[in-house]
Design a protein around this motif. Structure first.
Motif, PDB file in Angstrom:
ATOM      1  N   VAL A  38     -12.808  17.491  10.600  1.00 28.98           N
ATOM      2  CA  VAL A  38     -12.092  16.777   9.540  1.00 28.98           C
ATOM      3  C   VAL A  38     -10.961  15.968  10.169  1.00 28.98           C
ATOM      4  O   VAL A  38     -10.132  16.520  10.905  1.00 28.98           O
ATOM      5  N   ARG A  39     -10.957  14.678   9.886  1.00 29.63           N
ATOM      6  CA  ARG A  39      -9.944  13.769  10.436  1.00 29.63           C
ATOM      7  C   ARG A  39      -8.793  13.572   9.446  1.00 29.63           C
ATOM      8  O   ARG A  39      -9.015  13.523   8.231  1.00 29.63           O
ATOM      9  N   ILE A  40      -7.588  13.416   9.979  1.00 31.02           N
ATOM     10  CA  ILE A  40      -6.405  13.181   9.156  1.00 31.02           C
ATOM     11  C   ILE A  40      -5.707  11.912   9.636  1.00 31.02           C
ATOM     12  O   ILE A  40      -5.443  11.760  10.837  1.00 31.02           O
ATOM     13  N   THR A  41      -5.438  11.014   8.716  1.00 26.23           N
ATOM     14  CA  THR A  41      -4.672   9.800   9.014  1.00 26.23           C
ATOM     15  C   THR A  41      -3.423   9.782   8.142  1.00 26.23           C
ATOM     16  O   THR A  41      -3.508   9.941   6.924  1.00 26.23           O
ATOM     17  N   THR A  42      -2.269   9.600   8.779  1.00 29.29           N
ATOM     18  CA  THR A  42      -0.999   9.491   8.057  1.00 29.29           C
ATOM     19  C   THR A  42      -0.545   8.031   8.107  1.00 29.29           C
ATOM     20  O   THR A  42      -0.588   7.407   9.173  1.00 29.29           O
ATOM     21  N   VAL A  43      -0.118   7.506   6.971  1.00 29.29           N
ATOM     22  CA  VAL A  43       0.274   6.100   6.887  1.00 29.29           C
ATOM     23  C   VAL A  43       1.722   6.000   6.421  1.00 29.29           C
ATOM     24  O   VAL A  43       2.110   6.632   5.432  1.00 29.29           O
ATOM     25  N   ALA A  44       2.518   5.204   7.141  1.00 26.54           N
ATOM     26  CA  ALA A  44       3.931   5.028   6.786  1.00 26.54           C
ATOM     27  C   ALA A  44       4.253   3.535   6.695  1.00 26.54           C
ATOM     28  O   ALA A  44       4.699   2.927   7.669  1.00 26.54           O
ATOM     29  N   PRO A  45       4.031   2.935   5.532  1.00 24.58           N
ATOM     30  CA  PRO A  45       4.343   1.508   5.375  1.00 24.58           C
ATOM     31  C   PRO A  45       5.774   1.271   4.906  1.00 24.58           C
ATOM     32  O   PRO A  45       6.384   2.140   4.272  1.00 24.58           O
ATOM     33  N   TYR A  46       6.279   0.110   5.208  1.00 26.82           N
ATOM     34  CA  TYR A  46       7.561  -0.367   4.672  1.00 26.82           C
ATOM     35  C   TYR A  46       7.326  -0.736   3.204  1.00 26.82           C
ATOM     36  O   TYR A  46       6.252  -0.502   2.648  1.00 26.82           O
ATOM     37  N   TYR A  47       8.327  -1.303   2.544  1.00 26.44           N
ATOM     38  CA  TYR A  47       8.141  -1.735   1.159  1.00 26.44           C
ATOM     39  C   TYR A  47       6.899  -2.625   1.041  1.00 26.44           C
ATOM     40  O   TYR A  47       6.656  -3.493   1.879  1.00 26.44           O
ATOM     41  N   ILE A  48       6.139  -2.410  -0.033  1.00 29.88           N
ATOM     42  CA  ILE A  48       4.962  -3.224  -0.303  1.00 29.88           C
ATOM     43  C   ILE A  48       5.218  -4.028  -1.571  1.00 29.88           C
ATOM     44  O   ILE A  48       5.787  -3.517  -2.540  1.00 29.88           O
ATOM     45  N   ASN A  49       4.787  -5.242  -1.591  1.00 20.67           N
ATOM     46  CA  ASN A  49       5.053  -6.165  -2.692  1.00 20.67           C
ATOM     47  C   ASN A  49       4.165  -5.869  -3.905  1.00 20.67           C
ATOM     48  O   ASN A  49       3.273  -6.641  -4.269  1.00 20.67           O
ATOM     49  N   THR A  50       4.405  -4.714  -4.507  1.00 21.52           N
ATOM     50  CA  THR A  50       3.734  -4.350  -5.757  1.00 21.52           C
ATOM     51  C   THR A  50       4.828  -4.079  -6.785  1.00 21.52           C
ATOM     52  O   THR A  50       6.004  -4.061  -6.473  1.00 21.52           O
ATOM     53  N   GLY A  51       4.445  -3.804  -8.008  1.00 25.04           N
ATOM     54  CA  GLY A  51       5.432  -3.556  -9.046  1.00 25.04           C
ATOM     55  C   GLY A  51       6.299  -2.348  -8.789  1.00 25.04           C
ATOM     56  O   GLY A  51       7.417  -2.252  -9.306  1.00 25.04           O
ATOM     57  N   MET A  52       5.812  -1.423  -7.992  1.00 25.14           N
ATOM     58  CA  MET A  52       6.536  -0.186  -7.744  1.00 25.14           C
ATOM     59  C   MET A  52       7.930  -0.438  -7.184  1.00 25.14           C
ATOM     60  O   MET A  52       8.889   0.269  -7.523  1.00 25.14           O
TER      61      MET A  52
END
Length: 269
Positions: free
Chosen positions: A181-195
């Motif tokens: 089982v593979r695990i990928t962790t993602v850490a993005p900066y602010y994303i241009n969505t409504g959130m």
């Protein structure tokens, strides 16, 4: 390589933002089934209508993933119907965007539940099947806020720090046990969505489509940790080398990150 072709893919928070874009990419890559869970029934219906070409490959469910009983029931029904989940993308997230003293007890509980606890509970339910088959991929969407602190993001930062610590520990456990089982962790900066509507940043804010594309490619390539943009890779070493006050000055005064949430409004429904 983790191939999406003929795979069963589950994405939480998949009716909007990067979750929706990743879902479309999974379908375009030949996923056998795409399962989208989201609390927004209207957005789910809109997505299903837009993706009528997916036919029986698309499955949607309006669900509050913080309700563990509801989550367990939904997982049981999903596994009864489709037998398995091959790729899980824990994408759902929320942000309050206020000073800590302005949080209510409900604000704190909800943020930690959606951003951290729910993905742990969902993974707990689906992981045994992956381990039994000797394959599977879990992608946990954290945030650059899980690597750095910021005003008006205290609880959000806490929830994302929790995700990174849990996700990386889970990866090591899967590797040590040779589960496949593979695990990928993602850490993005602010994303241009409504959130994160209203955020102002000297560092360019990420655009949804290319961000979603990079996450999908990271899964395909079995990336361990994806940080976006590349500048985020410098946070751990710089933070470790500089005295705290110097680091605060660099991030807050030079890069102006500490002021990014000043005009935050968030998603307005």
């Amino acid at each position: 390589m983790s191939d999406f072709r003929n795979r069963v893919v589950l994405i939480t928070g998949g009716a909007s933002g990067i979750g929706k874009i990743m879902g479309r990419l999974a379908l375009d890559r030949g996923a056998a089934h795409l399962v989208i869970w989201d609390q927004d029934a209207t957005a789910l219906a809109r997505t299903a209508a837009q993706w009528a070409d997916a036919g029986p490959r698309l499955h949607t469910l309006a669900i509050d993933i913080t309700n563990t009983t509801m989550l367990e029931t939904a997982c049981h029904a999903l596994l009864q119907q489709l037998q398995r989940v091959d790729i899980l993308i824990n994408n759902a997230g929320i942000v309050a965007g206020k000073l800590f003293q302005d949080h209510t007890a409900a604000d704190i509980d909800r943020t930690m539940q959606v951003n951290s606890l729910a993905m742990m509970q969902l993974t707990r339910l689906l992981l045994p099947g992956m381990m039994a088959r000797g394959e599977g991929h879990i992608c946990n969407i954290a945030s650059a806020a899980g690597l750095i602190y910021n005003p008006k993001l205290s609880v959000y930062c806490a929830s994302k720090w929790a995700v990174i610590g849990w996700s990386e520990s889970l990866r090591l456990e899967m590797e040590m046990q040779r589960t496949g089982v593979r695990i990928t962790t993602v850490a993005p900066y602010y994303i241009n969505t409504g959130m994160f509507a209203g955020v102002r940043s000297l560092i360019p804010i990420l655009e949804p489509a290319p961000t979603a594309g990079r996450i999908i490619r990271a899964i395909e390539r079995n990336r361990i940790f994806l940080k976006m943009p590349g500048l985020v890779n410098l946070i751990p070493p710089v933070k470790g080398l500089l005295p705290i006050r110097w680091f605060d000055w660099l991030v807050g005064k030079v890069l102006r990150t500490h002021a990014t949430m000043t005009y935050f409004t968030g998603r307005r429904e």
